[in-house]
Design a protein around this motif. Structure first.
Motif, PDB file in Angstrom:
ATOM      1  N   UNK A   9       0.819  -1.201   0.000  1.00  0.00           N
ATOM      2  CA  UNK A   9       0.000   0.000   0.000  1.00  0.00           C
ATOM      3  C   UNK A   9       0.853   1.250   0.000  1.00  0.00           C
ATOM      4  N   UNK A  10       0.194   2.389  -0.113  1.00  0.00           N
ATOM      5  CA  UNK A  10       0.909   3.657  -0.014  1.00  0.00           C
ATOM      6  C   UNK A  10       0.946   4.088   1.446  1.00  0.00           C
ATOM      7  N   UNK A  11       1.803   5.056   1.725  1.00  0.00           N
ATOM      8  CA  UNK A  11       2.013   5.468   3.114  1.00  0.00           C
ATOM      9  C   UNK A  11       1.759   6.952   3.303  1.00  0.00           C
ATOM     10  N   UNK A  12       1.392   7.301   4.527  1.00  0.00           N
ATOM     11  CA  UNK A  12       1.143   8.682   4.919  1.00  0.00           C
ATOM     12  C   UNK A  12       2.176   9.087   5.966  1.00  0.00           C
ATOM     13  N   UNK A  13       2.933  10.168   5.712  1.00  0.00           N
ATOM     14  CA  UNK A  13       3.942  10.595   6.686  1.00  0.00           C
ATOM     15  C   UNK A  13       3.351  11.519   7.758  1.00  0.00           C
ATOM     16  N   UNK A  14       3.223  11.021   8.963  1.00  0.00           N
ATOM     17  CA  UNK A  14       2.765  11.830  10.095  1.00  0.00           C
ATOM     18  C   UNK A  14       4.011  12.251  10.864  1.00  0.00           C
ATOM     19  N   UNK A  15       4.543  13.420  10.499  1.00  0.00           N
ATOM     20  CA  UNK A  15       5.813  13.884  11.072  1.00  0.00           C
ATOM     21  C   UNK A  15       5.575  14.530  12.431  1.00  0.00           C
ATOM     22  N   UNK A  56      -4.489  16.089   2.862  1.00  0.00           N
ATOM     23  CA  UNK A  56      -3.750  16.280   1.618  1.00  0.00           C
ATOM     24  C   UNK A  56      -4.132  15.188   0.619  1.00  0.00           C
ATOM     25  N   UNK A  57      -4.630  15.591  -0.552  1.00  0.00           N
ATOM     26  CA  UNK A  57      -5.174  14.608  -1.497  1.00  0.00           C
ATOM     27  C   UNK A  57      -4.181  13.557  -1.968  1.00  0.00           C
ATOM     28  N   UNK A  58      -2.900  13.890  -2.005  1.00  0.00           N
ATOM     29  CA  UNK A  58      -1.912  12.918  -2.491  1.00  0.00           C
ATOM     30  C   UNK A  58      -1.755  11.718  -1.557  1.00  0.00           C
ATOM     31  N   UNK A  59      -2.262  11.823  -0.326  1.00  0.00           N
ATOM     32  CA  UNK A  59      -2.139  10.705   0.614  1.00  0.00           C
ATOM     33  C   UNK A  59      -3.461   9.972   0.844  1.00  0.00           C
ATOM     34  N   UNK A  60      -4.508  10.357   0.127  1.00  0.00           N
ATOM     35  CA  UNK A  60      -5.784   9.674   0.289  1.00  0.00           C
ATOM     36  C   UNK A  60      -5.639   8.215  -0.127  1.00  0.00           C
ATOM     37  N   UNK A 128       7.212  11.415   1.041  1.00  0.00           N
ATOM     38  CA  UNK A 128       6.934  12.830   0.798  1.00  0.00           C
ATOM     39  C   UNK A 128       7.336  13.193  -0.634  1.00  0.00           C
ATOM     40  N   UNK A 129       8.486  12.696  -1.068  1.00  0.00           N
ATOM     41  CA  UNK A 129       8.963  12.968  -2.432  1.00  0.00           C
ATOM     42  C   UNK A 129       8.112  12.273  -3.477  1.00  0.00           C
ATOM     43  N   UNK A 130       7.590  11.113  -3.134  1.00  0.00           N
ATOM     44  CA  UNK A 130       6.798  10.329  -4.091  1.00  0.00           C
ATOM     45  C   UNK A 130       5.629   9.676  -3.350  1.00  0.00           C
TER      46      UNK A 130
END
Length: 197
Positions: A9-15, A56-60, A128-130
């Motif tokens: 899956x894709x990942x979401x960065x919670x910094x 942020x839509x890129x992490x949906x 974050x970059x991709x």
């Protein structure tokens, strides 16, 4: 409980570090005891900020959350795990977890993956970059892969076996129902017993 073997899956960065269970799901949302229906309450106080990562839509659609140190500290609320699962996360990666949250996650099918801080920071930078970059978490090999990043992790063997089989603690115990019944049949009648109604 859904089996966890290999997840892609894709990942979401919670910094953020020191994310406690009241930040994961504020107490005002703990108004029903079902395991479902908590997705909208996940990080509710932070979601009012349009720049917050969940907005942020890129992490949906991300199914792996990559968080900072001490994720899930605070109260023992199981709702925190339920909210993450309801939102669609199958795993949370962090350098360190709150002990009770860690146990609740394993019992509910959410995989807590403990990795060193420097590895977490590399993962943050990579996704974050991709944002469309895929993350693979392989519980059969106890390994996470993301592009050039490959890291092993440890899950206690009993919990690992239950996750791979999709069994919670009760279902795991019931696998031994015949053995339990055989033992109970040999007990002296004067000893205490538990009976079903």
């Amino acid at each position: 409980m859904e089996k966890f073997t290999v997840h892609h899956g894709t990942a979401m960065p919670l910094r953020r570090s020191d994310v406690d269970t009241d930040q994961i799901i504020p107490v005002r949302f703990l108004n029903h005891s079902e395991r479902t229906g908590h997705a909208e309450a996940l990080f509710a106080d932070w979601r009012t900020d349009p720049g917050f990562v969940l907005n942020q839509p890129q992490y949906q659609g991300a199914s792996v959350l990559i968080a900072g140190n001490d994720f899930g500290t605070g109260s023992s609320r199981e709702y925190a795990v339920w909210a993450l699962l309801n939102y669609g996360f199958r795993a949370v990666v962090a350098p360190r977890f709150g002990d009770i949250f860690h146990g609740n996650a394993l019992m509910n099918g959410l995989l807590p993956v403990t990795l060193p801080e420097e590895t977490v920071e590399r993962l943050w930078d990579a996704v974050t970059a991709e944002p469309a970059r895929r993350v693979t978490i392989d519980l059969t090999e106890s390994r996470l892969r993301c592009g050039e990043i490959s890291a092993s992790f440890h899950v206690e063997e009993g919990a690992r076996r239950r996750l791979l089989s999709g069994l919670d603690l009760i279902a795991d115990t019931l696998r031994h129902e015949d053995t339990i019944a055989a033992y109970e049949s040999t007990r002296r009648s004067a000893m205490p017993a538990t009976t079903s109604l």
